[in-house]
Design a protein around this motif. Structure first.
Motif, PDB file in Angstrom:
ATOM      1  N   UNK A 246       0.829  -1.200   0.000  1.00 38.33           N
ATOM      2  CA  UNK A 246       0.000   0.000   0.000  1.00 38.33           C
ATOM      3  C   UNK A 246       0.861   1.247   0.000  1.00 38.33           C
ATOM      4  N   UNK A 247       0.282   2.326  -0.509  1.00 33.99           N
ATOM      5  CA  UNK A 247       0.889   3.649  -0.434  1.00 33.99           C
ATOM      6  C   UNK A 247       0.032   4.505   0.483  1.00 33.99           C
ATOM      7  N   UNK A 248       0.671   5.177   1.427  1.00 34.04           N
ATOM      8  CA  UNK A 248      -0.024   6.071   2.336  1.00 34.04           C
ATOM      9  C   UNK A 248       0.289   7.503   1.938  1.00 34.04           C
ATOM     10  N   UNK A 249      -0.742   8.305   1.737  1.00 35.95           N
ATOM     11  CA  UNK A 249      -0.570   9.701   1.355  1.00 35.95           C
ATOM     12  C   UNK A 249      -0.922  10.568   2.558  1.00 35.95           C
ATOM     13  N   UNK A 250       0.035  11.392   2.970  1.00 38.44           N
ATOM     14  CA  UNK A 250      -0.152  12.241   4.146  1.00 38.44           C
ATOM     15  C   UNK A 250      -0.041  13.713   3.746  1.00 38.44           C
ATOM     16  N   UNK A 260      -5.287   5.813   1.944  1.00 46.16           N
ATOM     17  CA  UNK A 260      -4.576   4.540   1.898  1.00 46.16           C
ATOM     18  C   UNK A 260      -4.907   3.903   0.553  1.00 46.16           C
ATOM     19  N   UNK A 261      -3.886   3.726  -0.273  1.00 44.91           N
ATOM     20  CA  UNK A 261      -4.072   3.130  -1.596  1.00 44.91           C
ATOM     21  C   UNK A 261      -3.479   1.726  -1.587  1.00 44.91           C
ATOM     22  N   UNK A 269       2.031  -6.992 -13.125  1.00 39.28           N
ATOM     23  CA  UNK A 269       1.018  -6.016 -13.519  1.00 39.28           C
ATOM     24  C   UNK A 269       0.070  -5.720 -12.359  1.00 39.28           C
ATOM     25  N   UNK A 270      -0.338  -4.475 -12.266  1.00 37.16           N
ATOM     26  CA  UNK A 270      -1.310  -4.064 -11.257  1.00 37.16           C
ATOM     27  C   UNK A 270      -2.710  -4.365 -11.765  1.00 37.16           C
ATOM     28  N   UNK A 271      -3.467  -5.116 -10.985  1.00 30.70           N
ATOM     29  CA  UNK A 271      -4.826  -5.499 -11.395  1.00 30.70           C
ATOM     30  C   UNK A 271      -5.906  -4.746 -10.636  1.00 30.70           C
ATOM     31  N   UNK A 272      -5.554  -4.187  -9.482  1.00 26.41           N
ATOM     32  CA  UNK A 272      -6.551  -3.477  -8.693  1.00 26.41           C
ATOM     33  C   UNK A 272      -5.933  -2.373  -7.862  1.00 26.41           C
ATOM     34  N   UNK A 273      -6.620  -1.244  -7.778  1.00 30.03           N
ATOM     35  CA  UNK A 273      -6.202  -0.115  -6.947  1.00 30.03           C
ATOM     36  C   UNK A 273      -7.392   0.260  -6.066  1.00 30.03           C
ATOM     37  N   UNK A 274      -7.204   0.182  -4.759  1.00 32.91           N
ATOM     38  CA  UNK A 274      -8.298   0.426  -3.813  1.00 32.91           C
ATOM     39  C   UNK A 274      -7.916   1.610  -2.929  1.00 32.91           C
ATOM     40  N   UNK A 275      -8.549   2.750  -3.160  1.00 30.75           N
ATOM     41  CA  UNK A 275      -8.204   3.974  -2.438  1.00 30.75           C
ATOM     42  C   UNK A 275      -9.281   4.290  -1.401  1.00 30.75           C
ATOM     43  N   UNK A 276      -8.901   4.250  -0.136  1.00 30.08           N
ATOM     44  CA  UNK A 276      -9.835   4.592   0.940  1.00 30.08           C
ATOM     45  C   UNK A 276      -9.493   5.988   1.442  1.00 30.08           C
ATOM     46  N   UNK A 277     -10.459   6.903   1.338  1.00 15.60           N
ATOM     47  CA  UNK A 277     -10.267   8.291   1.765  1.00 15.60           C
ATOM     48  C   UNK A 277     -11.280   8.719   2.814  1.00 15.60           C
ATOM     49  N   UNK A 280     -13.572   8.518   8.379  1.00 12.30           N
ATOM     50  CA  UNK A 280     -14.020   7.603   9.431  1.00 12.30           C
ATOM     51  C   UNK A 280     -13.287   6.264   9.356  1.00 12.30           C
ATOM     52  N   UNK A 281     -12.984   5.829   8.141  1.00  7.85           N
ATOM     53  CA  UNK A 281     -12.320   4.537   7.959  1.00  7.85           C
ATOM     54  C   UNK A 281     -10.810   4.620   8.157  1.00  7.85           C
ATOM     55  N   UNK A 282     -10.295   5.838   8.311  1.00 11.86           N
ATOM     56  CA  UNK A 282      -8.847   6.011   8.470  1.00 11.86           C
ATOM     57  C   UNK A 282      -8.460   6.378   9.899  1.00 11.86           C
ATOM     58  N   UNK A 283      -9.442   6.484  10.790  1.00 12.02           N
ATOM     59  CA  UNK A 283      -9.171   6.946  12.150  1.00 12.02           C
ATOM     60  C   UNK A 283      -8.155   6.081  12.881  1.00 12.02           C
ATOM     61  N   UNK A 284      -8.249   4.777  12.695  1.00 11.43           N
ATOM     62  CA  UNK A 284      -7.318   3.884  13.393  1.00 11.43           C
ATOM     63  C   UNK A 284      -6.466   3.081  12.409  1.00 11.43           C
ATOM     64  N   UNK A 285      -6.332   3.611  11.190  1.00 15.16           N
ATOM     65  CA  UNK A 285      -5.630   2.860  10.140  1.00 15.16           C
ATOM     66  C   UNK A 285      -4.147   2.675  10.448  1.00 15.16           C
TER      67      UNK A 285
END
Length: 298
Positions: A246-250, A260-261, A269-277, A280-285
């Motif tokens: 994952x890549x974390x963008x701050x 969190x990507x 090859x990259x088959x999926x990219x899941x970006x959570x922004x 509420x879902x990042x509070x305890x990430x």
């Protein structure tokens, strides 16, 4: 040093079960808290098999929570993704465990009914017999056998290949980042699978793509747009979430976690990219989550 309580001893296992049934770390923690209160009120000496007893409590509580969560998710704004959890080496050493908490698998599990999901998780990931599961969820052996068969066929038809390779993954992500930063569309497309999918979850609280972006060219243009605009000034760091690189963008001087990507890779090859922004879902990430399966079924 004080020895851990019975509940604390099994906590990583219980959290893993609750999270895989629910797809939410916050909801899983609520289930564990309720389960602990129930455990605290009984006489431990009367429980012959504490692990089995606690798994049953957590499973039933998680099922109840999932049914109410499903109703809330019907009103969710935009794409819904499971709440990401920071995973360390404990997950990557066990391929089945790693696959079971991956974004792709959790999204497949989301297409099952609550009971089907619990039966699949308990039988396929945690190795419980169908007889044990029947007792846990209060259904007959025959009914659980039918549910398990239906759930297994459903998942098998939709699951993606999962083969973690840390060295290859790091190289692919390096090429991905370089191409995104330099704006080289073709170079970025070269590391994207033709049917790559990018999914963003903002929960209606931050701006994200309203629908999944599919295909190498559209995804490449979308990613380059983000890299050169909204994420241009953010600090980037590597991490492991849901047993995926994952890549974390701050952003800001305080290093506020913006995104969190999670990156799903097959071969090179990259088959999926899941970006959570969704905030509420990042509070305890940033909190590492120890995951566990029973050692006697590894």
């Amino acid at each position: 040093m004080t020895e851990p309580s019975v509940f604390d001893q099994f906590r990583p296992l219980l959290f893993t079960i609750a999270y895989e049934i629910l797809g939410s770390a916050a909801d899983a923690e609520d289930v564990l808290q309720d389960s602990y209160l129930r455990w605290r009120d009984i006489d431990e000496d009367e429980v012959e098999h504490p692990r089995a007893y606690l798994v049953q409590i957590v499973t039933r509580q998680a099922l109840n929570q999932l049914r109410s969560a499903r109703r809330r998710r019907e009103d969710y704004v935009g794409n819904w993704l499971p709440e990401p959890i920071r995973t360390e080496h404990d997950a990557s050493h066990d391929v089945l465990l790693a696959e079971s908490v991956s974004m792709a698998m959790l999204l497949v599990l989301e297409t099952l009914g609550p009971t089907e999901r619990a039966v699949f998780v308990l039988s396929e990931v945690f190795g419980h017999s169908l007889v044990e599961i029947a007792e846990m969820i209060g259904k007959s052996d025959a009914t659980v056998r039918q549910i398990a068969h239906r759930a297994r066929e459903h998942v098998q038809a939709r699951r993606k290949r999962f083969q973690p390779d840390a060295d290859t993954n790091r190289a692919v992500i390096g090429r991905f980042l370089l191409a995104a930063r330099t704006g080289e569309v073709q170079n970025l497309m070269d590391v994207l699978a033709p049917d790559v999918v990018q999914i963003s979850d903002g929960g209606g609280r931050v701006i994200v793509a309203g629908r999944p972006v599919t295909g190498a060219a559209p995804v490449a243009k979308f990613i380059i747009g983000l890299a050169q605009n909204s994420m241009a000034d953010m600090a980037v760091e590597f991490g492991s979430f849901n047993a995926l690189p994952a890549l974390l963008f701050r952003s800001g001087a305080d290093g506020h976690l913006d995104t969190v990507l999670m990156i799903e890779i097959d071969g090179d090859l990259i088959t999926g990219l899941y970006a959570v922004r969704n905030p509420e879902k990042l509070q305890s990430a940033d909190v590492p989550r120890p995951l566990e399966r029973p050692q006697d079924i590894l």
